[in-house]
Design a protein around this motif. Structure first.
Motif, PDB file in Angstrom:
ATOM      1  N   ASP A  67       0.968  -1.205   0.138  1.00 30.99           N
ATOM      2  CA  ASP A  67       0.254  -0.220  -0.169  1.00 30.99           C
ATOM      3  C   ASP A  67       1.320   1.244   0.153  1.00 30.99           C
ATOM      4  N   GLY A  68       1.593   1.448  -1.250  1.00 30.34           N
ATOM      5  CA  GLY A  68       2.441   2.568  -1.328  1.00 30.34           C
ATOM      6  C   GLY A  68       3.845   2.863   0.028  1.00 30.34           C
ATOM      7  N   SER A  69       4.383   1.290  -0.369  1.00 29.39           N
ATOM      8  CA  SER A  69       5.499   1.419   1.013  1.00 29.39           C
ATOM      9  C   SER A  69       6.585   2.619   0.318  1.00 29.39           C
ATOM     10  N   LYS A  70       7.255   3.208   0.855  1.00 28.09           N
ATOM     11  CA  LYS A  70       8.152   4.079   0.978  1.00 28.09           C
ATOM     12  C   LYS A  70       9.492   3.434   1.373  1.00 28.09           C
ATOM     13  N   ASP A  71       9.771   2.543   2.314  1.00 26.43           N
ATOM     14  CA  ASP A  71      10.556   1.839   2.089  1.00 26.43           C
ATOM     15  C   ASP A  71      10.936   0.183   1.365  1.00 26.43           C
ATOM     16  N   ASP A  72      11.412  -0.690   1.258  1.00 25.80           N
ATOM     17  CA  ASP A  72      11.769  -0.852   0.506  1.00 25.80           C
ATOM     18  C   ASP A  72      10.861  -2.836   0.465  1.00 25.80           C
ATOM     19  N   THR A  73      10.011  -2.737   1.218  1.00 27.89           N
ATOM     20  CA  THR A  73       9.011  -3.712   1.746  1.00 27.89           C
ATOM     21  C   THR A  73       8.853  -4.491  -0.335  1.00 27.89           C
ATOM     22  N   LEU A  74       8.548  -3.691  -1.016  1.00 25.77           N
ATOM     23  CA  LEU A  74       8.321  -4.371  -1.931  1.00 25.77           C
ATOM     24  C   LEU A  74       9.368  -5.024  -3.478  1.00 25.77           C
ATOM     25  N   GLU A  75      10.779  -4.577  -2.975  1.00 24.07           N
ATOM     26  CA  GLU A  75      11.995  -4.610  -3.508  1.00 24.07           C
ATOM     27  C   GLU A  75      12.517  -6.041  -2.943  1.00 24.07           C
ATOM     28  N   LYS A  76      11.609  -6.321  -1.688  1.00 18.80           N
ATOM     29  CA  LYS A  76      12.247  -7.606  -0.989  1.00 18.80           C
ATOM     30  C   LYS A  76      11.463  -8.277  -1.459  1.00 18.80           C
ATOM     31  N   LEU A  77      10.584  -8.154  -1.757  1.00 13.69           N
ATOM     32  CA  LEU A  77       9.399  -8.996  -1.994  1.00 13.69           C
ATOM     33  C   LEU A  77       9.695  -9.473  -3.419  1.00 13.69           C
ATOM     34  N   ILE A  78      10.193  -8.824  -3.742  1.00 14.74           N
ATOM     35  CA  ILE A  78      10.256  -9.255  -5.238  1.00 14.74           C
ATOM     36  C   ILE A  78      11.705 -10.485  -5.333  1.00 14.74           C
ATOM     37  N   LYS A  79      12.603  -9.877  -4.329  1.00 11.22           N
ATOM     38  CA  LYS A  79      13.550 -10.580  -4.448  1.00 11.22           C
ATOM     39  C   LYS A  79      13.471 -11.382  -4.144  1.00 11.22           C
ATOM     40  N   GLU A  80      12.630 -11.901  -2.824  1.00  6.47           N
ATOM     41  CA  GLU A  80      12.749 -13.155  -2.131  1.00  6.47           C
ATOM     42  C   GLU A  80      11.640 -14.247  -3.526  1.00  6.47           C
ATOM     43  N   PHE A  81      10.763 -13.258  -3.591  1.00  6.48           N
ATOM     44  CA  PHE A  81       9.526 -15.004  -4.157  1.00  6.48           C
ATOM     45  C   PHE A  81       9.667 -14.689  -5.635  1.00  6.48           C
ATOM     46  N   ASP A  82      10.571 -13.843  -5.941  1.00  6.37           N
ATOM     47  CA  ASP A  82      11.118 -14.159  -7.442  1.00  6.37           C
ATOM     48  C   ASP A  82       9.936 -13.590  -8.162  1.00  6.37           C
ATOM     49  N   LEU A  83       9.886 -12.451  -8.310  1.00  4.92           N
ATOM     50  CA  LEU A  83       8.157 -11.666  -8.568  1.00  4.92           C
ATOM     51  C   LEU A  83       8.362 -11.194  -9.569  1.00  4.92           C
ATOM     52  N   GLU A  84       7.417 -11.291 -10.826  1.00  2.00           N
ATOM     53  CA  GLU A  84       7.193 -10.671 -12.632  1.00  2.00           C
ATOM     54  C   GLU A  84       6.081 -10.206 -12.170  1.00  2.00           C
ATOM     55  N   GLU A  85       6.027  -9.326 -13.284  1.00  2.00           N
ATOM     56  CA  GLU A  85       4.929  -8.043 -13.308  1.00  2.00           C
ATOM     57  C   GLU A  85       3.884  -9.516 -14.168  1.00  2.00           C
ATOM     58  N   THR A  86       2.397  -9.051 -13.748  1.00  2.00           N
ATOM     59  CA  THR A  86       1.607  -9.509 -14.739  1.00  2.00           C
ATOM     60  C   THR A  86       0.684  -9.451 -15.308  1.00  2.00           C
ATOM     61  N   LYS A  87      -0.045  -9.852 -16.515  1.00  2.00           N
ATOM     62  CA  LYS A  87      -1.517  -9.373 -16.861  1.00  2.00           C
ATOM     63  C   LYS A  87      -2.360  -9.668 -15.808  1.00  2.00           C
ATOM     64  N   TYR A  88      -3.235  -8.881 -14.924  1.00  2.00           N
ATOM     65  CA  TYR A  88      -4.420  -9.272 -14.294  1.00  2.00           C
ATOM     66  C   TYR A  88      -5.645  -9.295 -14.611  1.00  2.00           C
ATOM     67  N   PHE A  89      -6.721  -9.959 -14.512  1.00  4.42           N
ATOM     68  CA  PHE A  89      -7.976  -9.277 -15.342  1.00  4.42           C
ATOM     69  C   PHE A  89      -8.863  -9.868 -14.202  1.00  4.42           C
ATOM     70  N   PHE A  90      -9.518  -8.026 -13.589  1.00  7.31           N
ATOM     71  CA  PHE A  90      -9.963  -8.248 -12.803  1.00  7.31           C
ATOM     72  C   PHE A  90     -11.288  -7.490 -12.754  1.00  7.31           C
ATOM     73  N   GLU A  91     -12.014  -7.188 -12.307  1.00  4.67           N
ATOM     74  CA  GLU A  91     -13.403  -6.481 -12.262  1.00  4.67           C
ATOM     75  C   GLU A  91     -13.348  -5.648 -10.980  1.00  4.67           C
ATOM     76  N   THR A  92     -13.450  -4.447 -11.210  1.00  2.00           N
ATOM     77  CA  THR A  92     -13.073  -3.327 -10.161  1.00  2.00           C
ATOM     78  C   THR A  92     -14.707  -3.691  -9.441  1.00  2.00           C
ATOM     79  N   ILE A  93     -14.814  -3.973  -8.133  1.00  2.00           N
ATOM     80  CA  ILE A  93     -16.279  -3.915  -7.553  1.00  2.00           C
ATOM     81  C   ILE A  93     -16.271  -2.635  -6.829  1.00  2.00           C
ATOM     82  N   ILE A  94     -15.055  -3.095  -5.814  1.00  2.00           N
ATOM     83  CA  ILE A  94     -15.088  -2.091  -4.811  1.00  2.00           C
ATOM     84  C   ILE A  94     -13.724  -0.965  -5.083  1.00  2.00           C
ATOM     85  N   LEU A  95     -13.999   0.469  -5.575  1.00  2.00           N
ATOM     86  CA  LEU A  95     -13.590   1.422  -5.807  1.00  2.00           C
ATOM     87  C   LEU A  95     -11.862   1.553  -4.884  1.00  2.00           C
ATOM     88  N   THR A  96     -11.038   1.849  -5.682  1.00  2.00           N
ATOM     89  CA  THR A  96     -10.060   1.706  -4.575  1.00  2.00           C
ATOM     90  C   THR A  96      -8.874   2.815  -5.074  1.00  2.00           C
TER      91      THR A  96
END
Lengths: 483, 361
Positions: free
Chosen positions: A106-135
């Protein structure tokens, strides 16, 4: 001021002679103590019932049943760099056959996302979903390249100003019928999903929410994302919170669960029926007590639609969370809770004593209004009257003092019961000495801890009334004691 | 001072004493009385570890050791002391959850060798619900066959827990034609757990008779029973259930039941139902049901022109992203055309419906 009080005294003497005073005291004390004893008895029956069912429960089989419902675990992470890896590992290792884990950065200013990407070998993906609740806007969705983490989905989004927005974003992507909302700083029991789903599946009515007991993780030891050794908090402030949590979950919540009147499922850990949550529009981003607000709205929705439902609580500790160690953070947290309560009561005032809303209108709302909301003010007023009596009416002062001692001793008794019941049933504390250590905090609580909570409740109310700007504040994490 | 103390209302003193007696001591005593095993955790754990070792040894040796003569059993007086017996049975039960084949048979032999089953069968006639439940649970777990009439009586017991366990026992142990008859006389709704468990027990019991489960797809039965029947019809691919499902779809208003009905229609692969599904799609208002119809058409309509046209139209005209997504997947199934699918995905502009989703894509 003195004139007013003299006038009041005269009024009471005229209309309430001494035997009336005695009768009133009798009714009030019996009413108060009776309701608390009843709570104790209900929780005792509920725990006994839970243990009885547990004897014949085959919840472990759920782990092997392909037809059992799936669960989406949704958690928001905002600047959680210190604990995020441990937590995600812990969540991914839970014992259940069909679940996905959605971590919302949720908009982390520290390296939360970077750590996740590195540890879990993440890659950007296409994800089709319906926005039922606006965020707030979602920037990217990640999935792992490593099949071992195939159930992990990471959403990177713009900060929406609170946990509610993060969970709502996760809800839009969640694919299963039930979702588990947890705080990312929590460590869960290995069988959490099995135990909570077992409760849902064994209800004849539609179970729309299940909560469980939370406990402090501050002095516990974590190994590969699971609690290896339960430690008793060393810091006084955290010990008070531990006692408060045990009493609230083991006694309070279980009694409410027995009556099907659970007013709140903690934001730390809760399993919900996704369909109902989506129908009521998800979490309210403007609420400071979004967890309680959700349960209130879910129950109201079910009552309005005449759908039979139940909300339950599990007496077993399934979640360990890091409690605030500094007074400043604790005060901020409790003021927020207090403001949240005021908002909820204000928003749902239509249900008060409205039989259409069943147990919500006749029990849950009135209890929260008269006990949770009004009692700090009554306590504070009583304290002022005691000061007055100390100077002008020593007999009345002693009477009141005695009443206070009786009430405190009663609460101490309740706390002792809760801690010992917890020890006997669930055996988290290693020995009786440790148990006694926590139980004795109940004696210090009225002098050292309760005034802080009282202050926060009143301050929260005034902040809400005066419209002070809403802030979540930063919770400084210490991280886990890793073995 | 004495005068001041005398002024304290008697009620308060009474309540103070009541508080100490009832809350602190009373509750604890009641609890301790009810939980004798809760004493001395460490010792219990030690004993459990000994039993774990013993059971592992017995299973590995396929129970060739005479249990009654075993020195551990003798030394700990497992057969004489209630507490030891309770812990031993608990350990035995834990092993029985996951073991199968020879290992499971070895466990059953252990259970029988100390005559536990004889006591358990006797306990079925007990007046105490707890004793019946414990006995029934063990007999069920170790698959000990008991006189059917005895269990039939328990299926009509006043306690719902006993009834539930007796039903599970019936499905687990017997293979007679009448094992399903309790579904007819059960008036209370089945919990989701019962639905899961009964389904699992029926489908795992290879020798159990496979009857026409669609007889319970009828509005006169509770929705929970209809859901179970649908699962079973789906599992055994009972095409003859199609008519009952279609009739039920025209009657039922519960969206959960409707979803399951549509899903089962797809699973049993009754291609004659394609037109019916397309027709009800047009009048269906619930989004989840619509998605389920598309999914079912995806299963049923392989190379079926009507289905392909229907799904293509849906992709062109539908505005809801979830329905469009289901239609794309469904079309992929029925047309087997990966290139066309890819083309559609890349030309797919529904993601542009909101700014945040556009950013994701």
């Amino acid at each position: 001021m003195t004139d007013i009080l003299t006038l009041l005294q005269h009024y009471f003497e005229t209309f309430y002679p001494s035997n009336t005073y005695n009768n009133t005291t009798r009714i009030l004390t019996i009413g108060l103590f009776g309701s608390l004893i009843l709570t104790n008895v209900f929780s005792f029956i509920a725990i006994k019932r839970y243990l009885f069912k547990k004897n014949f429960s085959q919840s472990k089989k759920l782990a092997l049943m392909n037809h059992a419902p799936g669960i989406s675990i949704i958690t928001g992470a905002h600047n959680e760099s210190l604990t995020i890896i441990d937590n995600v590992h812990s969540l991914l290792s839970l014992n259940y056959h069909k679940f996905e884990l959605i971590v919302v950065n949720d908009g982390s200013k520290d390296d939360t996302l970077e750590k996740l990407i590195k540890e879990f070998d993440l890659e950007e993906t296409k994800y089709f979903f319906e926005t039922i609740i606006l965020t707030a806007p979602i920037k990217k969705v990640y999935k792992s390249k490593n099949l071992a983490y195939k159930s992990l989905v990471v959403i990177d989004k713009v900060n929406g100003g609170g946990k509610a927005d993060a969970i709502n974003a996760g809800l839009n992507l969640a694919k299963y019928d039930y979702f588990l909302n947890i705080d990312v700083d929590c460590i869960l029991d290995f069988d959490t999903l099995l135990i909570m789903m077992d409760v849902v599946l064994n209800e004849k009515k539609r179970c729309i929410g299940v909560g469980a007991t939370l406990r402090m993780s501050n002095s516990s030891f974590v190994k590969r994302g699971t609690i290896e050794k339960v430690g008793v908090p060393k810091k006084l402030l955290v010990r008070f919170q531990e006692l408060e949590y045990v009493r609230s979950f083991v006694l309070g919540k279980m009694a409410w669960s027995f009556l099907n009147a659970v007013p709140n499922i903690s934001g730390g850990l809760g399993l919900f029926d996704k369909e109902i949550v989506l129908k009521i529009g998800g979490y309210d981003n403007n609420s400071l007590g979004e967890d309680m607000d959700l349960v209130f709205r879910m129950i109201i929705y079910m009552q309005e639609n005449n759908e039979p439902y139940c909300v339950r609580s599990v007496p077993r500790t399934l979640c360990w969370t890091e409690g605030p160690e500094s007074l400043k953070i604790l005060v901020r947290q409790r003021i927020r809770w207090s403001r949240g309560l005021v908002q909820i009561l204000k928003k749902n005032k239509r249900v008060l004593f409205n039989p259409k809303y069943g147990i919500m209108g006749m029990v849950i709302y009135p209890y929260n209004f008269f006990v949770e909301f009004l009692s700090p003010f009554i306590e504070f007023t009583g304290f002022l009257i005691m000061i007055y009596c100390f100077f002008y009416d020593p007999i009345m002062f002693l009477n009141m003092l005695y009443l206070v001692v009786v009430i405190i001793s009663f609460y101490v008794g309740l706390s002792f019961t809760a801690v010992f019941l917890d020890r006997k049933v669930f055996k988290y504390y290693q020995n009786s000495f440790v148990t006694l250590g926590i139980a004795t905090m109940a004696i210090l609580e009225p002098i050292m801890y309760h005034p802080i909570i009282l202050y926060c409740s009143i301050k929260g109310f005034f902040d809400e009334v005066t419209g002070k700007k809403k802030k979540w504040g930063v919770m400084t994490r210490k991280g886990f004691n890793n073995i | 001072m004495i005068e001041l103390i005398n002024n304290i209302p008697d009620t308060l003193i009474g309540i103070f004493i009541f508080n100490i007696v009832v809350v602190n001591i009373g509750m604890l005593l009641i609890f301790i009385y009810n939980n004798p095993i809760a004493f001395d955790d460490k010792k219990n754990k030690k004993i459990k570890n000994i039993f774990n070792e013993l059971l592992s040894e017995l299973i590995l040796n396929e129970n060739k050791i005479e249990l009654k003569q075993n020195h551990v059993i003798k030394q700990l007086k497992v057969l004489e002391k209630k507490r030891m017996k309770t812990i031993f049975i608990k350990t035995l039960k834990e092993y029985a959850i996951f073991l199968k084949g020879k290992e499971f048979e070895a466990l059953t032999e252990i259970y029988k060798s100390i005559n536990l089953h004889i006591n358990d069968i006797k306990d079925l006639d007990s007046n105490r619900v707890n004793s019946i439940l414990n006995a029934l649970e063990r007999l069920n777990r170790f698959k000990i066959k008991v006189d059917r009439e005895k269990i039939k009586a328990l299926q009509k017991h006043k306690s719902p827990e006993v009834r539930e366990l007796a039903n599970s026992y019936t499905l687990n142990i017997y293979n007679d034609l009448d094992i399903y008859e309790f579904l007819d006389f059960t008036n209370e709704p089945l919990t989701p757990w019962q639905q899961l468990e009964y389904f699992q027990l029926i489908t795992n019991n290879i020798e159990a008779p496979v009857i026409n489960f669609s007889k319970w797809i009828d509005p006169k039965y509770d929705n929970s029973l209809i859901l179970l029947a649908l699962d079973l019809c789906g599992h055994y691919k009972q095409k003859n259930a199609s008519t009952a499902i279609q009739i039920m779809l025209n009657i039922s208003t519960d969206s959960r039941v409707r979803i399951k009905l549509i899903k089962t229609l797809g699973i049993i692969n009754d291609t004659d139902a394609i037109e019916f599904l397309i027709q009800i799609f047009k009048i269906e208002s619930e989004k989840k049901c619509k998605i389920e119809i598309i999914r079912s058409l995806g299963y049923l309509g392989y190379k079926n022109k009507n289905v392909i046209i229907f799904l293509e139209n849906l992709i062109e005209n539908e505005t809801n992203i979830s329905i469009k997504k289901a239609a794309i997947i469904g079309l992929n199934r029925v047309s087997y055309s990966f290139t066309a699918l890819e083309k559609r995905i890349y030309n797919f502009d529904i993601e542009k419906s909101t700014k945040e989703e556009l950013k994701v894509i």
